[in-house]
Design a protein around this motif. Structure first.
Motif, PDB file in Angstrom:
ATOM      1  N   ALA A   1       0.821  -1.213   0.000  1.00  0.00           N
ATOM      2  CA  ALA A   1       0.000   0.000   0.000  1.00  0.00           C
ATOM      3  C   ALA A   1       0.852   1.259   0.000  1.00  0.00           C
ATOM      4  CB  ALA A   1      -0.929   0.001   1.214  1.00  0.00           C
ATOM      5  N   VAL A   2       2.072   1.180   0.513  1.00  0.00           N
ATOM      6  CA  VAL A   2       2.992   2.318   0.467  1.00  0.00           C
ATOM      7  C   VAL A   2       3.688   2.391  -0.890  1.00  0.00           C
ATOM      8  CG1 VAL A   2       5.085   3.325   1.459  1.00  0.00           C
ATOM      9  CG2 VAL A   2       3.368   2.316   2.965  1.00  0.00           C
ATOM     10  N   THR A   3       4.111   1.241  -1.392  1.00  0.00           N
ATOM     11  CA  THR A   3       4.951   1.193  -2.588  1.00  0.00           C
ATOM     12  C   THR A   3       4.201   1.565  -3.861  1.00  0.00           C
ATOM     13  OG1 THR A   3       6.298  -0.545  -1.571  1.00  0.00           O
ATOM     14  CG2 THR A   3       6.484  -0.272  -3.951  1.00  0.00           C
ATOM     15  N   ILE A   4       2.968   1.073  -4.024  1.00  0.00           N
ATOM     16  CA  ILE A   4       2.227   1.340  -5.258  1.00  0.00           C
ATOM     17  C   ILE A   4       1.987   2.836  -5.450  1.00  0.00           C
ATOM     18  CG2 ILE A   4       0.092   0.916  -6.536  1.00  0.00           C
ATOM     19  CD1 ILE A   4       1.930  -1.510  -6.347  1.00  0.00           C
ATOM     20  N   PRO A   5       1.469   3.571  -4.447  1.00  0.00           N
ATOM     21  CA  PRO A   5       1.292   5.014  -4.673  1.00  0.00           C
ATOM     22  C   PRO A   5       2.590   5.776  -4.835  1.00  0.00           C
ATOM     23  CG  PRO A   5       0.463   4.355  -2.497  1.00  0.00           C
ATOM     24  CD  PRO A   5       0.842   3.116  -3.203  1.00  0.00           C
ATOM     25  N   ILE A   6       3.669   5.353  -4.154  1.00  0.00           N
ATOM     26  CA  ILE A   6       4.965   5.998  -4.377  1.00  0.00           C
ATOM     27  C   ILE A   6       5.357   5.878  -5.845  1.00  0.00           C
ATOM     28  CG2 ILE A   6       7.448   5.703  -3.982  1.00  0.00           C
ATOM     29  CD1 ILE A   6       6.906   5.286  -1.073  1.00  0.00           C
ATOM     30  N   SER A   7       4.947   4.780  -6.453  1.00  0.00           N
ATOM     31  CA  SER A   7       5.315   4.522  -7.840  1.00  0.00           C
ATOM     32  C   SER A   7       4.627   5.447  -8.829  1.00  0.00           C
ATOM     33  CB  SER A   7       5.007   3.062  -8.200  1.00  0.00           C
ATOM     34  OG  SER A   7       5.778   2.179  -7.423  1.00  0.00           O
ATOM     35  N   PHE A   8       3.546   6.129  -8.424  1.00  0.00           N
ATOM     36  CA  PHE A   8       2.976   7.097  -9.355  1.00  0.00           C
ATOM     37  C   PHE A   8       3.068   8.535  -8.872  1.00  0.00           C
ATOM     38  CE2 PHE A   8      -1.075   5.933  -7.188  1.00  0.00           C
ATOM     39  CZ  PHE A   8      -1.612   7.178  -6.937  1.00  0.00           C
ATOM     40  N   THR A   9       3.416   8.788  -7.610  1.00  0.00           N
ATOM     41  CA  THR A   9       3.673  10.176  -7.211  1.00  0.00           C
ATOM     42  C   THR A   9       5.162  10.502  -7.264  1.00  0.00           C
ATOM     43  OG1 THR A   9       3.796   9.553  -4.873  1.00  0.00           O
ATOM     44  CG2 THR A   9       1.663  10.253  -5.704  1.00  0.00           C
ATOM     45  N   GLY A  10       6.003   9.543  -6.900  1.00  0.00           N
ATOM     46  CA  GLY A  10       7.438   9.784  -6.886  1.00  0.00           C
ATOM     47  C   GLY A  10       8.028  10.118  -8.243  1.00  0.00           C
ATOM     48  N   PRO A  11       7.757   9.317  -9.300  1.00  0.00           N
ATOM     49  CA  PRO A  11       8.351   9.613 -10.607  1.00  0.00           C
ATOM     50  C   PRO A  11       7.976  10.966 -11.184  1.00  0.00           C
ATOM     51  CG  PRO A  11       7.638   7.338 -10.538  1.00  0.00           C
ATOM     52  CD  PRO A  11       7.138   7.976  -9.265  1.00  0.00           C
ATOM     53  N   ALA A  12       6.905  11.593 -10.690  1.00  0.00           N
ATOM     54  CA  ALA A  12       6.582  12.935 -11.173  1.00  0.00           C
ATOM     55  C   ALA A  12       7.731  13.901 -10.896  1.00  0.00           C
ATOM     56  CB  ALA A  12       5.298  13.429 -10.508  1.00  0.00           C
ATOM     57  N   VAL A  13       8.403  13.709  -9.772  1.00  0.00           N
ATOM     58  CA  VAL A  13       9.547  14.554  -9.431  1.00  0.00           C
ATOM     59  C   VAL A  13      10.726  14.264 -10.350  1.00  0.00           C
ATOM     60  CG1 VAL A  13      11.136  15.180  -7.569  1.00  0.00           C
ATOM     61  CG2 VAL A  13       8.771  14.608  -7.041  1.00  0.00           C
ATOM     62  N   ALA A  14      10.798  13.046 -10.872  1.00  0.00           N
ATOM     63  CA  ALA A  14      11.951  12.620 -11.663  1.00  0.00           C
ATOM     64  C   ALA A  14      11.854  12.984 -13.133  1.00  0.00           C
ATOM     65  CB  ALA A  14      12.126  11.107 -11.526  1.00  0.00           C
ATOM     66  N   ILE A  15      10.717  13.492 -13.588  1.00  0.00           N
ATOM     67  CA  ILE A  15      10.538  13.741 -15.021  1.00  0.00           C
ATOM     68  C   ILE A  15      11.618  14.660 -15.595  1.00  0.00           C
ATOM     69  CG2 ILE A  15       9.024  14.885 -16.688  1.00  0.00           C
ATOM     70  CD1 ILE A  15       6.667  13.580 -15.336  1.00  0.00           C
TER      71      ILE A  15
END
Length: 510
Positions: A23-37
């Motif tokens: 439950a922590v990892t899945i949402p990190i996977s779509f909010t975190g990469p926004a910073v990496a664009i």
């Protein structure tokens, strides 16, 4: 009889810990990469559209697959599908870390999203079998906190990894989490399935996915192509036709992916309003505010992250507390009250003009975060409680779809609405690229807007953005308030007066 031995308790704790990490990892996977664009673009190149799909593609893949994941878990077993989903997610995450181009990365993000959706649906359904009664409510409240932690702190975690190890470290970290979950949690799950499940509703799954893809593409491309463009009109028309096809298919098949009869129950409809409200009261500000803080207010990325803490931190704590309060206060009353608090925070946020002091944001953001956190910790258990236990996979699939697809649609809708309000607030630019100018201002790129319309004064861009932000937030607050009313009417027990034997007796409506 429930097994209360120390070994059984330890097994349940490990299962809960594993699904919490999912439950922590899945949402990190779509909010975190926004910073990496930006870092990914600098490393791999790629067009703006291709880079945008790094986030949008993942959200779309998850949103269109969660319901299918629930159906697969019901038929083939919750433990089996959890392991398959986590294995796919882990392998895709590792492969993304070695992606040689943006195109390959986008394709792998789709695989990662579908796999993650299957693991999430199967994990939630398996959890419903491991815990019962108040223990299940507390467990799902903890999972809600985990989901909140992932969404809220994903950008901060990603920023730290990018600064120290580079953007690829984000995906290596999620792969490492997947290995841990497969090694520690998955083997301890009990295998369960729906004994009445027969075969997968392939046509229903295909039509729903195609409908959601068409809708998101239409909303996303509308501001740049123009809402009257044949492509945009065609995509909206296709989404409408596919929706009709999906409903028709679900009515005709013997074992539908989505049991439409559930929508005849007020409680079920009320529960679906909860993730929609949270999308507009929490997820939308979480995506819009970093742009405002960095590009409009002139803050650094670190300052922007700290400014988001009043909004994001409550999501890590409040859901678990709400699950405990639900033992004494009706969950529907708690959830609707939380949404009212969140709506008040969003409306207050709308009143803050560009250039305001940072402290002006603290109280409204805290209200929005605390209010959204209350239903966050309750809605998973509510979603499961309205269907028979053996159909828990369908319940979690429907609810997960409403949550993730609702967030995907909300972000796309708000981006389009913000650009439309900017276009309406800007003075007549006298250029042929008004849509592009509005998009530049809506994204906070005032320098680019100045190059496109050099005759407009610089303050005009900030003023147009401020007007558009205020109106957009008022709409988000209105949607949240409406969802609070729906939730209260559908879920809160209320007295009903009836005549019996000539006397008025007060009964409580179930």
């Amino acid at each position: 009889m429930t097994d209360a031995s120390p070994d059984a308790a330890r097994k349940k704790s490990l299962v809960l810990a594993a699904i919490f990490l999912v439950a922590v990892t899945i949402p990190i996977s779509f909010t975190g990469p926004a910073v990496a664009i930006p870092a990914i673009g600098a490393d791999l190149g790629g067009s703006v559209a291709a880079l945008t799909w790094i986030v949008s593609g993942f959200m779309l893949a998850v949103g269109s697959s969660v319901m299918l994941g629930g159906a697969l878990a019901d038929q083939f077993g919750r433990k089996r599908m959890f392991k398959i989903g986590m294995a796919g997610f882990t392998i895709a995450s590792l492969a993304i870390g070695f992606a040689p181009s943006v195109l390959v990365l986008d394709l792998l993000r789709g695989v990662q999203g579908v796999s993650g959706a299957i693991a999430l649906s199967a994990g939630f359904a398996a959890l419903a079998q491991e815990f019962e009664g108040p223990a299940r409510t507390r467990a799902l409240g903890l999972i809600g906190s985990g989901f909140g932690i992932g969404i809220a702190f994903g950008p901060i975690i990603a920023g730290g990894l990018i600064a120290t190890l580079g953007w690829r470290a984000i995906f290596f970290a999620t792969a490492a989490a997947g290995v841990f979950i497969l090694a520690v949690g998955a083997p301890r799950l009990s295998e369960t399935r729906d004994p009445d499940a027969t075969r997968i509703d392939a046509l229903g799954a295909a039509s729903f996915t195609a409908m959601l893809v068409s809708l998101i593409f239409a909303i996303s491309e509308g501001p740049s192509f123009g809402w009257g463009h044949p492509l945009v009109i065609g995509l909206f028309a296709a989404a409408g036709l596919l929706f009709v096809a999906f409903i028709t298919i679900e009515r005709l098949v013997a074992r539908p992916m989505l049991d439409l009869s559930l929508f005849t129950y007020a409680r079920f409809v009320g529960i679906q309003a909860l993730p929609v409200a949270v999308a507009y009261s929490f997820v939308v500000p979480l995506f819009l505010l970093p742009i405002r803080f960095v590009r409009v207010e002139g803050m650094s990325e670190l300052q922007a992250g700290l400014m988001l803490l009043p909004l994001s931190a409550p999501i890590a704590i409040v859901p678990f507390l709400a699950a405990h309060l639900a033992r004494r206060i009706p969950a529907g009353l708690l959830a609707s009250g939380g949404l009212l608090v969140s709506a008040a925070g969003i409306v207050w946020l709308a009143a803050i003009p560009p250039g305001a002091a940072p402290l002006a944001f603290m109280a409204p953001l805290a209200l929005a975060g605390i209010g959204a956190g209350i239903p966050w910790g309750l809605m998973d258990d509510l979603a499961i409680s309205v269907v028979p236990k053996e159909r828990a996979g369908m319940a979690t699939g429907i609810f997960g779809t409403m949550r993730v697809a609702g967030e995907t649609v909300a972000v796309a809708v708000v981006g389009a609405v913000l650009a439309a309000f900017v276009a309406g607030a800007l003075p007549a630019a006298g250029i042929g690229t008004m849509d592009e100018l509005a998009l530049a201002v809506a994204s906070g790129s005032f320098e680019e807007a100045a190059r496109m319309a050099p005759h407009l004064p610089a303050p005009a861009f900030a003023a147009a953005y401020g007007t558009a932000f205020r109106l957009t937030m008022l709409i988000a607050g209105g949607i949240t308030f409406a969802a609070a009313v729906v939730t209260f009417v559908a879920l809160v027990p209320r007295p009903v007066r009836r005549r019996r034997r000539g006397r008025r007796m007060l009964e409580i409506e179930a």
